[in-house]
Design a protein around this motif. Sequence first.
Motif, PDB file in Angstrom:
ATOM      1  N   MET A 205       0.828  -1.211   0.000  1.00 50.54           N
ATOM      2  CA  MET A 205       0.000   0.000   0.000  1.00 50.54           C
ATOM      3  C   MET A 205       0.861   1.258   0.000  1.00 50.54           C
ATOM      4  O   MET A 205       0.669   2.172   0.765  1.00 50.54           O
ATOM      5  CB  MET A 205      -0.923   0.009   1.223  1.00 50.54           C
TER       6      MET A 205
ATOM      7  N   GLU B 294      -3.303   3.579  -4.604  1.00 50.50           N
ATOM      8  CA  GLU B 294      -3.910   3.980  -3.349  1.00 50.50           C
ATOM      9  C   GLU B 294      -3.516   5.408  -2.989  1.00 50.50           C
ATOM     10  O   GLU B 294      -2.476   5.893  -3.379  1.00 50.50           O
ATOM     11  CB  GLU B 294      -3.478   3.027  -2.232  1.00 50.50           C
TER      12      GLU B 294
ATOM     13  N   LEU C 105      -4.608  -2.057   4.148  1.00 49.12           N
ATOM     14  CA  LEU C 105      -6.036  -2.340   3.992  1.00 49.12           C
ATOM     15  C   LEU C 105      -6.597  -3.123   5.175  1.00 49.12           C
ATOM     16  O   LEU C 105      -7.745  -2.934   5.545  1.00 49.12           O
ATOM     17  CB  LEU C 105      -6.279  -3.117   2.699  1.00 49.12           C
TER      18      LEU C 105
ATOM     19  N   LYS D  88      -8.006  -0.834   7.867  1.00 50.69           N
ATOM     20  CA  LYS D  88      -9.123   0.052   7.568  1.00 50.69           C
ATOM     21  C   LYS D  88     -10.424  -0.731   7.691  1.00 50.69           C
ATOM     22  O   LYS D  88     -10.482  -1.890   7.319  1.00 50.69           O
ATOM     23  CB  LYS D  88      -8.996   0.600   6.142  1.00 50.69           C
TER      24      LYS D  88
ATOM     25  N   LEU E 265     -13.660   0.400   3.036  1.00 54.51           N
ATOM     26  CA  LEU E 265     -12.779   0.474   1.881  1.00 54.51           C
ATOM     27  C   LEU E 265     -13.495   1.100   0.697  1.00 54.51           C
ATOM     28  O   LEU E 265     -14.697   0.897   0.516  1.00 54.51           O
ATOM     29  CB  LEU E 265     -12.312  -0.929   1.484  1.00 54.51           C
ATOM     30  N   SER E 266     -12.747   1.826  -0.116  1.00 58.01           N
ATOM     31  CA  SER E 266     -13.288   2.317  -1.381  1.00 58.01           C
ATOM     32  C   SER E 266     -13.453   1.112  -2.313  1.00 58.01           C
ATOM     33  O   SER E 266     -12.968   0.008  -2.020  1.00 58.01           O
ATOM     34  CB  SER E 266     -12.330   3.326  -2.011  1.00 58.01           C
TER      35      SER E 266
ATOM     36  N   LYS F  63     -11.974   0.576  -5.198  1.00 56.11           N
ATOM     37  CA  LYS F  63     -10.645   0.131  -5.637  1.00 56.11           C
ATOM     38  C   LYS F  63      -9.941  -0.663  -4.544  1.00 56.11           C
ATOM     39  O   LYS F  63      -9.332  -1.694  -4.803  1.00 56.11           O
ATOM     40  CB  LYS F  63      -9.770   1.317  -6.045  1.00 56.11           C
ATOM     41  N   GLU F  64     -10.011  -0.170  -3.322  1.00 56.76           N
ATOM     42  CA  GLU F  64      -9.365  -0.870  -2.213  1.00 56.76           C
ATOM     43  C   GLU F  64     -10.008  -2.236  -1.979  1.00 56.76           C
ATOM     44  O   GLU F  64      -9.312  -3.229  -1.756  1.00 56.76           O
ATOM     45  CB  GLU F  64      -9.449  -0.035  -0.940  1.00 56.76           C
TER      46      GLU F  64
ATOM     47  N   TYR G 281      -8.285  -5.857  -2.038  1.00 56.92           N
ATOM     48  CA  TYR G 281      -8.372  -6.695  -0.836  1.00 56.92           C
ATOM     49  C   TYR G 281      -9.002  -8.053  -1.141  1.00 56.92           C
ATOM     50  O   TYR G 281      -8.514  -9.084  -0.692  1.00 56.92           O
ATOM     51  CB  TYR G 281      -9.178  -5.969   0.244  1.00 56.92           C
TER      52      TYR G 281
ATOM     53  N   ARG H 285     -14.834  -4.041   5.365  1.00 55.94           N
ATOM     54  CA  ARG H 285     -13.843  -5.105   5.352  1.00 55.94           C
ATOM     55  C   ARG H 285     -14.099  -6.132   6.452  1.00 55.94           C
ATOM     56  O   ARG H 285     -13.973  -7.336   6.237  1.00 55.94           O
ATOM     57  CB  ARG H 285     -12.430  -4.517   5.512  1.00 55.94           C
TER      58      ARG H 285
END
Length: 130
Positions: free
Chosen positions: A60, A66, A72, A75, A78-79, A81-82, A86, A115
């Motif tokens: 990351m 990012e 990740l 967090k 998450l967006s 993309k994230e 993940y 997440r």
Amino acid sequence: MGSEWFMTAGDIAADLGIDQKEAGKLLRNLGERIKRKGGCYIAGRIPASYYQQMKDTDFMSPDGMETDCCPLNQKRLLSLKEFCVYASFGQNMARKFARKAGIEKRIGHKALYDRALFDDWCDKNKSMEM
């Protein structure tokens, strides 16, 4: 390791304990990061020093897609993309899965992906019909 200077998907799979396909995706992602920075890389290989640097930051680094360097797994929300990174999903599959599994959270018009709920779902389920 394939050589002391470069990592292959097989090297990454062995190092991280993941399957070859997932390691190949990670290898391509790291290669794309190098390209975005204006660098060159050999297809199917990544510099071992760059791999280690990225591994040390849980892949990351701010030089990638990012926007920050918070891992990740630290967090909660998450967006898209994230979440795709993940969960190793493409964007369409991520959206579809998240709605069906109930892990999509809406804040105004923004969709975020929980997440912790995803991890819990993975622990309790073996598959899902899409």
